[in-house]
Motif scaffolding. Structure first.
Motif, PDB file in Angstrom:
ATOM      1  N   SER A 171      21.136  46.671  48.086  1.00  0.00           N
ATOM      2  CA  SER A 171      22.474  46.126  48.309  1.00  0.00           C
ATOM      3  C   SER A 171      23.210  45.904  46.989  1.00  0.00           C
ATOM      4  CB  SER A 171      22.374  44.812  49.082  1.00  0.00           C
ATOM      5  OG  SER A 171      23.651  44.313  49.349  1.00  0.00           O
ATOM      6  N   VAL A 172      22.534  45.314  46.041  1.00  0.00           N
ATOM      7  CA  VAL A 172      23.142  45.064  44.728  1.00  0.00           C
ATOM      8  C   VAL A 172      23.413  46.377  44.009  1.00  0.00           C
ATOM      9  CG1 VAL A 172      22.742  44.035  42.443  1.00  0.00           C
ATOM     10  CG2 VAL A 172      22.164  42.744  44.517  1.00  0.00           C
ATOM     11  N   LEU A 173      22.477  47.313  44.078  1.00  0.00           N
ATOM     12  CA  LEU A 173      22.659  48.604  43.419  1.00  0.00           C
ATOM     13  C   LEU A 173      23.836  49.369  44.016  1.00  0.00           C
ATOM     14  CD1 LEU A 173      21.811  50.718  41.371  1.00  0.00           C
ATOM     15  CD2 LEU A 173      20.111  51.538  43.020  1.00  0.00           C
ATOM     16  N   GLY A 174      24.004  49.303  45.324  1.00  0.00           N
ATOM     17  CA  GLY A 174      25.130  49.988  45.952  1.00  0.00           C
ATOM     18  C   GLY A 174      26.467  49.515  45.402  1.00  0.00           C
ATOM     19  N   GLU A 175      26.638  48.222  45.325  1.00  0.00           N
ATOM     20  CA  GLU A 175      27.903  47.702  44.793  1.00  0.00           C
ATOM     21  C   GLU A 175      28.033  48.011  43.303  1.00  0.00           C
ATOM     22  OE1 GLU A 175      30.165  43.490  44.551  1.00  0.00           O
ATOM     23  OE2 GLU A 175      29.419  44.065  46.539  1.00  0.00           O
ATOM     24  N   TYR A 176      26.921  48.001  42.604  1.00  0.00           N
ATOM     25  CA  TYR A 176      26.947  48.329  41.170  1.00  0.00           C
ATOM     26  C   TYR A 176      27.384  49.782  40.953  1.00  0.00           C
ATOM     27  CZ  TYR A 176      25.466  48.121  36.278  1.00  0.00           C
ATOM     28  OH  TYR A 176      25.437  48.145  34.902  1.00  0.00           O
ATOM     29  N   LEU A 177      26.915  50.686  41.816  1.00  0.00           N
ATOM     30  CA  LEU A 177      27.350  52.086  41.732  1.00  0.00           C
ATOM     31  C   LEU A 177      28.862  52.196  41.913  1.00  0.00           C
ATOM     32  CD1 LEU A 177      24.567  53.898  43.806  1.00  0.00           C
ATOM     33  CD2 LEU A 177      24.925  54.032  41.328  1.00  0.00           C
ATOM     34  N   VAL A 178      29.396  51.443  42.867  1.00  0.00           N
ATOM     35  CA  VAL A 178      30.846  51.450  43.089  1.00  0.00           C
ATOM     36  C   VAL A 178      31.559  50.945  41.838  1.00  0.00           C
ATOM     37  CG1 VAL A 178      32.737  50.401  44.402  1.00  0.00           C
ATOM     38  CG2 VAL A 178      30.677  51.211  45.578  1.00  0.00           C
ATOM     39  N   ARG A 179      31.096  49.839  41.293  1.00  0.00           N
ATOM     40  CA  ARG A 179      31.741  49.269  40.096  1.00  0.00           C
ATOM     41  C   ARG A 179      31.713  50.268  38.930  1.00  0.00           C
ATOM     42  NH1 ARG A 179      32.899  43.919  40.427  1.00  0.00           N
ATOM     43  NH2 ARG A 179      32.113  42.868  42.276  1.00  0.00           N
ATOM     44  N   ASN A 180      30.590  50.956  38.752  1.00  0.00           N
ATOM     45  CA  ASN A 180      30.503  51.956  37.684  1.00  0.00           C
ATOM     46  C   ASN A 180      31.461  53.111  37.920  1.00  0.00           C
ATOM     47  OD1 ASN A 180      28.619  50.768  35.984  1.00  0.00           O
ATOM     48  ND2 ASN A 180      26.888  51.689  37.020  1.00  0.00           N
ATOM     49  N   ALA A 181      31.527  53.588  39.153  1.00  0.00           N
ATOM     50  CA  ALA A 181      32.411  54.711  39.470  1.00  0.00           C
ATOM     51  C   ALA A 181      33.877  54.327  39.281  1.00  0.00           C
ATOM     52  CB  ALA A 181      32.162  55.183  40.902  1.00  0.00           C
ATOM     53  N   VAL A 182      34.250  53.134  39.687  1.00  0.00           N
ATOM     54  CA  VAL A 182      35.637  52.680  39.516  1.00  0.00           C
ATOM     55  C   VAL A 182      35.960  52.528  38.032  1.00  0.00           C
ATOM     56  CG1 VAL A 182      37.243  50.767  39.932  1.00  0.00           C
ATOM     57  CG2 VAL A 182      35.807  51.634  41.790  1.00  0.00           C
ATOM     58  N   PHE A 183      35.012  52.052  37.262  1.00  0.00           N
ATOM     59  CA  PHE A 183      35.218  51.963  35.818  1.00  0.00           C
ATOM     60  C   PHE A 183      35.437  53.351  35.224  1.00  0.00           C
ATOM     61  CE2 PHE A 183      33.433  52.221  31.513  1.00  0.00           C
ATOM     62  CZ  PHE A 183      34.323  51.388  30.844  1.00  0.00           C
ATOM     63  N   GLU A 184      34.579  54.298  35.603  1.00  0.00           N
ATOM     64  CA  GLU A 184      34.698  55.667  35.084  1.00  0.00           C
ATOM     65  C   GLU A 184      36.013  56.318  35.485  1.00  0.00           C
ATOM     66  OE1 GLU A 184      32.601  57.489  33.090  1.00  0.00           O
ATOM     67  OE2 GLU A 184      31.394  55.675  32.836  1.00  0.00           O
ATOM     68  N   GLU A 185      36.427  56.122  36.727  1.00  0.00           N
ATOM     69  CA  GLU A 185      37.614  56.789  37.261  1.00  0.00           C
ATOM     70  C   GLU A 185      38.921  56.105  36.866  1.00  0.00           C
ATOM     71  OE1 GLU A 185      39.401  59.924  39.181  1.00  0.00           O
ATOM     72  OE2 GLU A 185      37.256  59.678  38.894  1.00  0.00           O
ATOM     73  N   PHE A 186      38.924  54.773  36.863  1.00  0.00           N
ATOM     74  CA  PHE A 186      40.166  54.026  36.672  1.00  0.00           C
ATOM     75  C   PHE A 186      40.177  53.136  35.431  1.00  0.00           C
ATOM     76  CE2 PHE A 186      39.833  54.830  41.230  1.00  0.00           C
ATOM     77  CZ  PHE A 186      41.080  55.356  41.510  1.00  0.00           C
ATOM     78  N   GLY A 187      39.043  53.005  34.773  1.00  0.00           N
ATOM     79  CA  GLY A 187      38.982  52.161  33.593  1.00  0.00           C
ATOM     80  C   GLY A 187      39.000  50.673  33.899  1.00  0.00           C
ATOM     81  N   VAL A 188      38.755  50.311  35.149  1.00  0.00           N
ATOM     82  CA  VAL A 188      38.736  48.897  35.528  1.00  0.00           C
ATOM     83  C   VAL A 188      37.377  48.314  35.174  1.00  0.00           C
ATOM     84  CG1 VAL A 188      38.870  47.257  37.453  1.00  0.00           C
ATOM     85  CG2 VAL A 188      40.374  49.268  37.410  1.00  0.00           C
ATOM     86  N   ASN A 189      37.392  47.261  34.374  1.00  0.00           N
ATOM     87  CA  ASN A 189      36.158  46.591  33.977  1.00  0.00           C
ATOM     88  C   ASN A 189      35.378  46.169  35.214  1.00  0.00           C
ATOM     89  OD1 ASN A 189      34.325  44.392  33.225  1.00  0.00           O
ATOM     90  ND2 ASN A 189      35.289  44.555  31.216  1.00  0.00           N
ATOM     91  N   GLN A 190      34.071  46.360  35.184  1.00  0.00           N
ATOM     92  CA  GLN A 190      33.236  46.024  36.345  1.00  0.00           C
ATOM     93  C   GLN A 190      33.436  44.590  36.804  1.00  0.00           C
ATOM     94  OE1 GLN A 190      29.219  46.884  35.258  1.00  0.00           O
ATOM     95  NE2 GLN A 190      29.536  49.088  35.253  1.00  0.00           N
ATOM     96  N   ALA A 191      33.550  43.674  35.877  1.00  0.00           N
ATOM     97  CA  ALA A 191      33.694  42.261  36.226  1.00  0.00           C
ATOM     98  C   ALA A 191      35.068  41.956  36.822  1.00  0.00           C
ATOM     99  CB  ALA A 191      33.447  41.388  34.998  1.00  0.00           C
ATOM    100  N   ASP A 192      36.056  42.813  36.571  1.00  0.00           N
ATOM    101  CA  ASP A 192      37.410  42.576  37.081  1.00  0.00           C
ATOM    102  C   ASP A 192      37.633  43.146  38.479  1.00  0.00           C
ATOM    103  OD1 ASP A 192      38.047  41.295  34.720  1.00  0.00           O
ATOM    104  OD2 ASP A 192      38.856  43.119  33.786  1.00  0.00           O
TER     105      ASP A 192
END
Length: 181
Positions: A33-54
């Motif tokens: 469950s945690v890894l799934g959301e972490y993958l999303v956060r990483n992908a959004v960072f890569e694609e949009f430059g949005v910091n994972q914590a934001d």
């Protein structure tokens, strides 16, 4: 996923999500469950430059996760040792299953008559199981796309959705992505 990586990823979750993860009975479920959301956060960072914590991830009434502050859609699936996520600019549903021997009596809980015909066209037990997992992941991906709950599986016919599914079979897993584009 080391303990340190898990703790870092866990710390990025909302308090509500952290509580939900902690209520999970099995450690592997918590990790996936945690890894799934972490993958999303990483992908959004890569694609949009949005910091994972934001990145703000919320859930609908039915539990479908969504990004509150970035205009993307995503879906997460996991089975056994694999976690997958799909990210798209329009709604998406993703599911994955480990292909394993199966008692096909389970089909009566998830399949319509047309679905059963599709499964039973398999030449042997192994082919029938593969057809079942293809059908199952398509239905789950479809339901995730719509934000529904898995109790709805029998209300969906594979024949009606299969053309909008992309299926990937690799290393003993089958994954399906459903979009309407």
């Amino acid at each position: 996923f080391t303990k340190e990586e898990f703790e870092k990823a866990f710390g990025l979750l909302s308090g509500e999500r952290q509580n939900a993860v902690l209520r999970m009975r099995f450690e592997n479920d918590r990790k996936r469950s945690v890894l799934g959301e972490y993958l999303v956060r990483n992908a959004v960072f890569e694609e949009f430059g949005v910091n994972q914590a934001d990145l703000i991830i919320r859930r609908t009434e039915n539990g479908k996760p969504f990004c509150e502050n970035v205009p993307i859609h995503f879906s997460i699936g996991h089975s056994k040792d694999l976690v997958v996520c799909g990210i798209h600019n329009s709604p998406i549903g993703v599911d994955v299953e480990f292909i394993r021997p199966l008692d096909l009596r389970i089909t009566r809980f998830a399949c319509t008559e047309k679905d059963l015909e599709f499964i039973n066209c398999g030449e042997d037990q192994k082919e029938k199981e593969l057809r079942f997992f293809r059908l199952w992941t398509a239905k789950e991906a479809f339901i995730k796309f719509h934000g529904g709950v898995l109790a709805d599986l029998k209300s969906v016919e594979y024949e009606d959705i299969k053309d909008r599914c992309q299926v990937i079979e690799v290393d003993g897993y089958i994954a399906t992505v459903y979009t309407e584009e």
